[in-house]
Design an enzyme around this catalytic site. Structure first.
Site, PDB file in Angstrom:
ATOM      1  N   ASP A   1       0.869  -1.167   0.000  1.00  0.00           N
ATOM      2  CA  ASP A   1       0.000   0.000   0.000  1.00  0.00           C
ATOM      3  C   ASP A   1       0.910   1.222   0.000  1.00  0.00           C
ATOM      4  O   ASP A   1       2.101   1.149   0.287  1.00  0.00           O
ATOM      5  CB  ASP A   1      -0.934  -0.012   1.217  1.00  0.00           C
ATOM      6  CG  ASP A   1      -2.199   0.798   0.978  1.00  0.00           C
ATOM      7  OD1 ASP A   1      -2.203   1.668   0.085  1.00  0.00           O
ATOM      8  OD2 ASP A   1      -3.197   0.569   1.693  1.00  0.00           O
ATOM      9  N   TRP A   2       0.355   2.374  -0.325  1.00  0.00           N
ATOM     10  CA  TRP A   2       1.166   3.564  -0.551  1.00  0.00           C
ATOM     11  C   TRP A   2       1.832   4.027   0.754  1.00  0.00           C
ATOM     12  O   TRP A   2       1.169   4.427   1.692  1.00  0.00           O
ATOM     13  CB  TRP A   2       0.297   4.653  -1.165  1.00  0.00           C
ATOM     14  CG  TRP A   2       0.304   4.635  -2.671  1.00  0.00           C
ATOM     15  CD1 TRP A   2       0.541   5.706  -3.484  1.00  0.00           C
ATOM     16  CD2 TRP A   2       0.083   3.522  -3.557  1.00  0.00           C
ATOM     17  NE1 TRP A   2       0.500   5.323  -4.809  1.00  0.00           N
ATOM     18  CE2 TRP A   2       0.224   3.987  -4.883  1.00  0.00           C
ATOM     19  CE3 TRP A   2      -0.182   2.167  -3.356  1.00  0.00           C
ATOM     20  CZ2 TRP A   2       0.092   3.162  -6.002  1.00  0.00           C
ATOM     21  CZ3 TRP A   2      -0.318   1.344  -4.468  1.00  0.00           C
ATOM     22  CH2 TRP A   2      -0.182   1.830  -5.765  1.00  0.00           C
TER      23      TRP A   2
END
Length: 736
Positions: free
Chosen positions: A252-253
């Protein structure tokens, strides 16, 4: 605007029938390995590394090597449409797609989203969502996923992936795993036992992998004390070994926390390649990964495996064959050079319409029969006066609620408000419409006092934790309607004997105050319906179609009835409820819900008959070799259960026949019943149809922690077939 009832056109149905490109994983790997031999080390670490935040036109971008014909990958949200681009279709949210209980619609929605993604040059669409699963009814991002039930979630994941990848875009199953709340999501540890992990939270990811999903996104949280994106037990042991996943895992970012640990435990791609600061920081891979290989901290074979997995997924979807160039720029208003929306508004409207759940309908108040006057009350009936996209990432609850907030949103090309659609209908049948489009109770009562029927619109919003809306930091603070919705309904119902309540909500809302008003004669759950909100609602309110949605979760009489809430003050979540979330918890503890999981009324009536059980299974553990999706024999058929459903009313409608299974006493403690099949049957008045449920070994197995295998227990299994988890019409048993 018009009020025709759309049907899925042949093109949409053709898209829905697609599975994915014809290339197999083996063939894709052969091509990927050939490319690997041509890459330099610098190019290899570029393939697995994001260019950094805002380093390209998409929310995620990788480096393009020069040695092979392979592009900079474009990765873009999201689960209901393409973020930061326009024009695109803003589809109903995942929670509404789940509420249709319709495999064909789930696939058609996925296919349409995938077609738009490919048309815009997006290689990887960051969807669909199985985590948050929804163990916490107030959790902020539940609406991005489909349901709180792992079986229904798994079917929805698979159908959506088949649709998306059938259109040529790589799907990304997320958020892996146990990311069940927004509060403290980047520090919390989700501590769960092995059986609960397998039977509840990992279950839908089995289906995603079995559907050949190209990629999986690891989540922000820790799992049993270790970050998800550097957790070997989660990334390697479970996903790649046990489930046989052949694609790649992306972070995920900004969910990566290390160079070496993340590489060695199974992460394959870092996104976006940095943190969100300018200039970028926290760059763990790219040149740092090459250095880690050079000093012996990371094996060369691990980097080669990362690259091979990423290239293989690209080949699997045949993206090497004339894939479109990126046609928009997220950082420049997102205006696309092409219009990819096609006829997708019809699909959006159909999903929104068929997800509407009729909760109450006293005296057959609905459908509306050309009343002389209607009062439309509440700010949720109109579009935000500043425009439907006025708030970044939909980070406000102003006007009608048609998306939650956060990165899982899209720009509305338009938004049909409920009031607009009702006025359109009323102009054709002579109905006078009076309005109060604020949430002021006095004004609402004044508008409703002299109307034949009053329709009150209320809402409850939630989203991602990086935005706080009206004091709600992603997760909802409670399950009450927002903006004084209870008081608004009370005021209107005090003066109007035919008060209808429409609920737009990201999750369950406690309705006790509303249902205590004697003049509330109908309640309609419309969820998070996307751009066609008003049109879809009018289709149901005016009887063009009978409502056929079913609740994808339980609506309790109080928040406390669920037994779960988000953990505050930075504490960890030990998942003490185990297997028993949502209806499983209500059933185990004999708690009477207000509206049970799977509930939904119709304008007609259905009878169930002719239960037939034809199951032939042997007890014991799985023994097959691991294939894509897990042990191969896990998916072996053990037979079928069927029942006849008859429409005994006078109008056409669709019923969702639901199969629940109760396990024998020889198994460890299990929920009293678990969903193990469903079929939506559209039936004309007087017609009947057969719902047939095929069971696999997986459906009648529990996870044996000691053997580390799925095991079919000996004994008598209970069979329940009905219209909801508590409206059981037929029951029987079979013995293993």
């Amino acid at each position: 605007m018009n009020y025709r009832v759309p049907s899925l056109k042949a093109t949409a149905l053709a898209m829905a029938a697609l599975t994915q490109a014809l290339t197999t994983w083996d063939a894709a790997y052969e091509k990927a390995l050939a490319d690997l031999a041509s890459l330099t080390q610098s190019e290899k670490v570029g393939v697995v590394s994001g260019i950094t935040w805002e380093g390209g036109p998409c929310v995620g971008n990788t480096y393009a090597p020069e040695s092979i014909a392979y592009p900079s990958l474009c990765l873009q949200d999201g689960p209901l449409g393409i973020r930061f681009a326009n024009p695109v279709t803003a589809f109903p949210a995942g929670i509404n797609a789940g509420a249709t209980w319709d495999r064909e619609l789930l696939r058609a929605r996925g296919a349409a989203m995938g077609e738009e993604a490919k048309g815009l040059g997006v290689h990887v669409q960051l969807a669909p969502v199985a985590g948050a699963l929804g163990k916490i009814p107030s959790a902020g991002r539940n609406w991005e996923g489909f349901t709180s039930d792992p079986y229904l979630s798994g079917i929805a994941m698979a159908e959506t992936i088949h649709g998306m990848q059938g259109s040529g875009v790589q799907a990304c199953a997320k958020h892996y795993i146990l990311n069940e709340q927004e509060h403290s999501r980047e520090t919390i540890s989700s501590n769960v036992d092995d059986r609960t992990m397998h039977e509840v939270y990992l279950w839908p990811f089995y289906d995603a992998v079995k559907a050949n999903v190209a990629s999986v996104m690891c989540s922000y949280n820790k799992i049993n004390g270790t970050w998800a994106c550097e957790n070997e037990g989660i990334l390697d042991t479970l996903l790649k070994q046990e489930l046989g996943f052949r694609g790649y895992v992306m972070s995920d970012w900004n969910a990566q926390h290390s160079t070496v640990a993340s590489a060695n435990t199974g992460l394959d791609m870092t996104m976006p390649g940095s943190d969100f600061s300018q200039p970028p920081g926290s760059i763990y891979w790219n040149e740092n990964l090459a250095e880690a290989v050079a000093n012996g901290s990371v094996p060369q074979a691990r980097v080669d495996d990362m690259v091979t997995r990423i290239l293989a997924a690209w080949y699997l979807l045949e993206q090497d064959q004339g894939y479109p160039a990126v046609a928009f720029d997220s950082r420049n208003g997102g205006k696309a050079s092409v219009d990819v929306t096609a006829d997708h508004a019809d699909i959006a409207r159909t999903v929104a319409r068929d997800s509407i759940v009729l909760l109450k309908n006293s005296n057959n108040t609905l459908p509306l029969r050309n009343p002389s006057s209607i009062a439309v009350v509440g700010s949720d009936a109109i579009v935000n006066p500043d425009g439907p996209n006025a708030c970044t990432d939909r980070g406000c609850n102003v006007g009608t609620l048609a998306q939650g907030w956060g990165s899982g949103t899209a720009e509305f090309p338009y938004l049909v408000a409920p009031l607009d659609a009702i006025q359109e209908r009323s102009s054709g049948n002579g109905t006078k419409v009076v309005t109060s489009t604020t949430d002021d109770a006095t004004a609402g009562a004044d508008a409703a006092a002299s109307a034949d029927i009053a329709i009150v619109f209320i809402s409850s919003d939630s989203g991602e934790g990086y935005i706080t809306v009206e004091g709600h930091q992603g997760d909802r603070n409670n399950l009450d309607p927002w903006h004084g919705g209870n008081d608004l309904v009370k005021a209107v119902a005090a003066v109007n004997k035919k008060t209808i309540v429409v609920v737009h909500s990201t999750g369950p809302v406690v309705l006790e105050t509303i249902l205590a008003q004697p003049n509330v004669v109908a309640v309609v759950w419309a969820g998070i319906p996307g751009q066609e909100s008003g049109n879809a609602l009018a289709d149901v309110l005016y009887g063009d179609v009978s409502p056929s949605g079913k609740l994808p979760y339980t609506i309790g009489k109080s928040e406390a009835d669920y037994g779960t809430t988000w953990v505050a003050n930075g504490a960890d979540d030990d998942f003490p409820e185990g297997l028993f979330i949502d209806y499983r918890h209500f059933d185990k503890n004999e708690i009477e819900p207000r509206y049970e999981f799977g509930f939904g009324l119709s304008y007609t009536r259905f009878n169930f008959s002719n239960l037939a059980i034809n199951i032939d299974a042997t007890s014991g553990p799985t023994s097959g070799a691991v294939d894509v999706g897990g042990a191969a024999d896990l998916y072996d058929s053990v037979g079928t259960i069927s029942a006849t459903v008859t429409n005994v009313g006078g109008v056409s409608g669709a019923e969702v026949a639901q199969l629940y299974i109760g396990f024998p006493s020889s198994a460890p403690e299990t929920p009293p019943k678990q969903l193990r099949g469903f079929q939506k049957l559209p039936l004309a008045g007087g017609a009947d149809g057969v719902a047939e449920f095929e069971l696999t070994r997986r459906d009648i197995s529990y996870w044996d922690v000691g053997q580390q295998k799925w095991v079919v227990p000996e004994g008598s299994f209970q069979v329940y077939v009905g219209a909801s988890s508590r409206d059981i019409r037929l029951d029987g048993s079979f013995t293993v």
